[in-house]
Design an enzyme around this catalytic site. Structure first.
Site, PDB file in Angstrom:
ATOM      1  N   CYS A 112       0.821  -1.224   0.000  1.00  0.00           N
ATOM      2  CA  CYS A 112       0.000   0.000   0.000  1.00  0.00           C
ATOM      3  C   CYS A 112       0.849   1.265   0.000  1.00  0.00           C
ATOM      4  O   CYS A 112       0.340   2.354  -0.284  1.00  0.00           O
ATOM      5  CB  CYS A 112      -0.922   0.009   1.215  1.00  0.00           C
ATOM      6  N   HIS A 251      -3.822   6.886   3.543  1.00  0.00           N
ATOM      7  CA  HIS A 251      -4.149   5.669   2.807  1.00  0.00           C
ATOM      8  C   HIS A 251      -5.547   5.214   3.215  1.00  0.00           C
ATOM      9  O   HIS A 251      -5.865   5.134   4.404  1.00  0.00           O
ATOM     10  CB  HIS A 251      -3.109   4.595   3.130  1.00  0.00           C
ATOM     11  N   ASN A 281     -10.284  -0.644   0.038  1.00  0.00           N
ATOM     12  CA  ASN A 281      -8.826  -0.474   0.086  1.00  0.00           C
ATOM     13  C   ASN A 281      -8.246  -0.899  -1.266  1.00  0.00           C
ATOM     14  O   ASN A 281      -8.306  -2.071  -1.626  1.00  0.00           O
ATOM     15  CB  ASN A 281      -8.274  -1.340   1.222  1.00  0.00           C
TER      16      ASN A 281
HETATM   17  N1  ACO Z   1     -18.450 -10.495   8.322  1.00  0.00           N
HETATM   18  C1  ACO Z   1     -18.886 -10.982   9.486  1.00  0.00           C
HETATM   19  N2  ACO Z   1     -18.059 -11.370  10.474  1.00  0.00           N
HETATM   20  C2  ACO Z   1     -16.753 -11.264  10.251  1.00  0.00           C
HETATM   21  C3  ACO Z   1     -16.220 -10.780   9.043  1.00  0.00           C
HETATM   22  C4  ACO Z   1     -17.133 -10.390   8.053  1.00  0.00           C
HETATM   23  N3  ACO Z   1     -16.745  -9.915   6.862  1.00  0.00           N
HETATM   24  N4  ACO Z   1     -14.880 -10.786   9.112  1.00  0.00           N
HETATM   25  C5  ACO Z   1     -14.568 -11.265  10.341  1.00  0.00           C
HETATM   26  N5  ACO Z   1     -15.689 -11.562  11.018  1.00  0.00           N
HETATM   27  C6  ACO Z   1     -15.807 -12.109  12.335  1.00  0.00           C
HETATM   28  C7  ACO Z   1     -14.611 -12.904  12.749  1.00  0.00           C
HETATM   29  O1  ACO Z   1     -14.671 -14.219  12.219  1.00  0.00           O
HETATM   30  C8  ACO Z   1     -14.734 -12.887  14.245  1.00  0.00           C
HETATM   31  O2  ACO Z   1     -15.667 -13.859  14.643  1.00  0.00           O
HETATM   32  P1  ACO Z   1     -15.404 -14.776  15.926  1.00  0.00           P
HETATM   33  O3  ACO Z   1     -15.329 -13.821  17.060  1.00  0.00           O
HETATM   34  O4  ACO Z   1     -16.585 -15.664  15.939  1.00  0.00           O
HETATM   35  O5  ACO Z   1     -14.092 -15.456  15.642  1.00  0.00           O
HETATM   36  C9  ACO Z   1     -15.336 -11.525  14.534  1.00  0.00           C
HETATM   37  O6  ACO Z   1     -15.908 -11.067  13.291  1.00  0.00           O
HETATM   38  C10 ACO Z   1     -14.324 -10.509  15.003  1.00  0.00           C
HETATM   39  O7  ACO Z   1     -13.185 -10.614  14.154  1.00  0.00           O
HETATM   40  P2  ACO Z   1     -11.993  -9.636  14.287  1.00  0.00           P
HETATM   41  O8  ACO Z   1     -10.961  -9.959  13.263  1.00  0.00           O
HETATM   42  O9  ACO Z   1     -11.559  -9.597  15.714  1.00  0.00           O
HETATM   43  O10 ACO Z   1     -12.719  -8.283  13.914  1.00  0.00           O
HETATM   44  P3  ACO Z   1     -12.180  -6.840  14.064  1.00  0.00           P
HETATM   45  O11 ACO Z   1     -13.088  -6.062  14.907  1.00  0.00           O
HETATM   46  O12 ACO Z   1     -10.725  -6.805  14.375  1.00  0.00           O
HETATM   47  O13 ACO Z   1     -12.362  -6.286  12.563  1.00  0.00           O
HETATM   48  C11 ACO Z   1     -10.988  -5.928  10.632  1.00  0.00           C
HETATM   49  C12 ACO Z   1     -11.717  -6.944  11.495  1.00  0.00           C
HETATM   50  C13 ACO Z   1     -12.020  -5.005  10.013  1.00  0.00           C
HETATM   51  C14 ACO Z   1     -10.242  -6.663   9.532  1.00  0.00           C
HETATM   52  C15 ACO Z   1      -9.995  -5.130  11.507  1.00  0.00           C
HETATM   53  O14 ACO Z   1      -9.158  -5.986  12.232  1.00  0.00           O
HETATM   54  C16 ACO Z   1      -9.154  -4.185  10.718  1.00  0.00           C
HETATM   55  O15 ACO Z   1      -9.626  -3.150  10.285  1.00  0.00           O
HETATM   56  N6  ACO Z   1      -7.857  -4.496  10.513  1.00  0.00           N
HETATM   57  C17 ACO Z   1      -7.006  -3.749   9.649  1.00  0.00           C
HETATM   58  C18 ACO Z   1      -6.872  -4.521   8.398  1.00  0.00           C
HETATM   59  C19 ACO Z   1      -6.700  -3.727   7.149  1.00  0.00           C
HETATM   60  O16 ACO Z   1      -7.253  -2.676   6.927  1.00  0.00           O
HETATM   61  N7  ACO Z   1      -5.914  -4.295   6.264  1.00  0.00           N
HETATM   62  C20 ACO Z   1      -5.722  -3.782   4.973  1.00  0.00           C
HETATM   63  C21 ACO Z   1      -4.334  -3.940   4.524  1.00  0.00           C
HETATM   64  S1  ACO Z   1      -3.220  -3.018   5.520  1.00  0.00           S
HETATM   65  C22 ACO Z   1      -3.602  -1.469   5.272  1.00  0.00           C
HETATM   66  O17 ACO Z   1      -4.041  -1.104   4.237  1.00  0.00           O
HETATM   67  C23 ACO Z   1      -3.396  -0.517   6.386  1.00  0.00           C
END
Ligand code: ACO
Length: 324
Positions: A112, A251, A281
């Site tokens: 990114c 970003h 993204n």
């Molecule tokens: N729909 C429904 N439920 C979901 C989904 C979905 N799409 N994705 C994950 N879940 C579930 C998980 O399975 C988990 O369930 P469980 O508790 O039964 O195991 C629950 O939701 C919570 O999962 P987490 O991963 O803890 O959710 P979190 O609140 O952390 O949100 C997210 C996930 C949005 C990916 C977050 O961690 C995040 O924003 N991370 C940054 C990632 C990112 O932006 N990466 C891009 C590349 S890097 C960059 O560009 C900066």
């Protein structure tokens, strides 16, 4: 003298994929995606939207705004992790598409952060020779490398391309400085394997195929902290206060990262450009697409103090300050 952005352009595939569309593929919902990521729609490429074609269309718009002919270009740099082929580079395909016969061209992999790395590199070329004209592009078709069975990642990404043309600046305008960083020790938190090796001895253990693998929570934590530090170090180094910043283009990863970053940096929300809700993204393309939209909306005027930052796989991250 630093380089000036003479023109911007972007190109997004026409096909829109909504959260409800994704809920038909994996176990998710519009409500979950909106509240956790702020994303409502993303663009997904169709035939004709290959990475190099999106890149070339964005480039043509940037060249047209800049009033620079493709034949005048000295260098084309494309930040991408979804290159059209492993060889040649997407930049060489772009060169062919737009007819930039005089240029040399290569790709840059910083995930990114690819666009910001490319911008800094191009700026150094212009500082070395003020006659140079350089095209810097961020272009991705992440849909080709998304695991469409993984709800943790498939809701986050989209396709698109953005481009800028750089040339020498006039006094007081141009790229002020960059603060670029990486930390390869953290690679496993966000990565994508290579295609299966034809040399069994060099095959990567448990290669699951070429798609994005991510530890979302860890990425979130590091991303906010790293971008915050990159920004404060850059502003301190350049002797610029936050109050002086007119526009902040981070970003476009997801809205929760953006909100946390904005809160930690302490910049008013009205100074922050956000379009993640419509494109998701788009990795290296996210900043140049946002730059082009901000520019065409009139939010970038000569003298505008612009702060940009990024974070991605590697980990790679950085911040850049521009006097537009
Ligand atoms: N729909 C429904 N439920 C979901 C989904 C979905 N799409 N994705 C994950 N879940 C579930 C998980 O399975 C988990 O369930 P469980 O508790 O039964 O195991 C629950 O939701 C919570 O999962 P987490 O991963 O803890 O959710 P979190 O609140 O952390 O949100 C997210 C996930 C949005 C990916 C977050 O961690 C995040 O924003 N991370 C940054 C990632 C990112 O932006 N990466 C891009 C590349 S890097 C960059 O560009 C900066």
């Amino acid at each position: 003298m630093g380089s000036v952005i003479l023109g911007t352009g972007s190109c997004l595939p026409k096909r829109v994929r909504t959260n409800d569309d994704l809920a038909r593929i994996v176990d998710t919902s519009d409500e979950w995606i909106r509240t956790r990521t702020g994303i409502q729609t993303r663009r997904i490429g169709e035939a004709g939207d290959e990475t190099y074609r999106l890149a070339a269309k964005a480039a043509e718009k940037a060249l047209s705004m800049a009033g620079v002919a493709a034949e005048e270009l000295d260098l084309i740099v494309v930040g991408t992790i979804t290159s059209h082929m492993l060889m040649p580079s997407t930049a060489c395909f772009v060169q062919k598409e737009i007819g930039a016969t005089k240029a040399f061209a290569f790709d840059l992999n910083a995930a990114c952060s690819g666009f910001l790395y490319g911008l800094d590199l191009a700026d150094q070329y212009v500082r070395a020779d003020a006659s140079r004209k350089i095209l810097v592009i961020g272009a991705e078709t992440l849909s080709t490398r998304t695991n469409w069975e993984d709800r943790n990642t498939c809701v986050l990404f989209g396709d698109g391309a953005g481009a800028v043309v750089l040339g020498s600046g006039s006094q007081g305008r141009g790229l002020v400085g960059s603060n670029l960083r990486s930390d390869g020790r953290l690679w496993s938190l966000l990565h994508m394997h290579a295609p299966v090796s034809n040399n069994a001895d060099l095959e990567q253990a448990d290669n699951p195929g070429v798609h994005i693998i991510m530890e979302g929570r860890e990425v979130f934590k590091y991303a906010v902290k790293a971008m915050e530090t990159a920004i404060s170090d850059l502003l301190a180094r350049e002797g610029v206060t936050l109050d002086e910043i007119d526009l902040f283009i981070p970003h476009q990863a997801n809205i929760r990262i953006l909100n946390k970053l904005v809160e930690r940096v302490g910049i008013p929300l009205e100074k922050v450009f956000i379009n993640v809700w419509k494109y998701g993204n788009t990795s290296a393309a996210s900043i140049p697409i946002a730059l082009d939209e901000a520019n065409r909306e009139g939010r970038l005027q000569p003298g505008t103090k612009l702060l940009v930052c990024s974070f991605g796989g590697g980990f790679t991250w950085g911040a850049t300050l521009i006097n537009w």
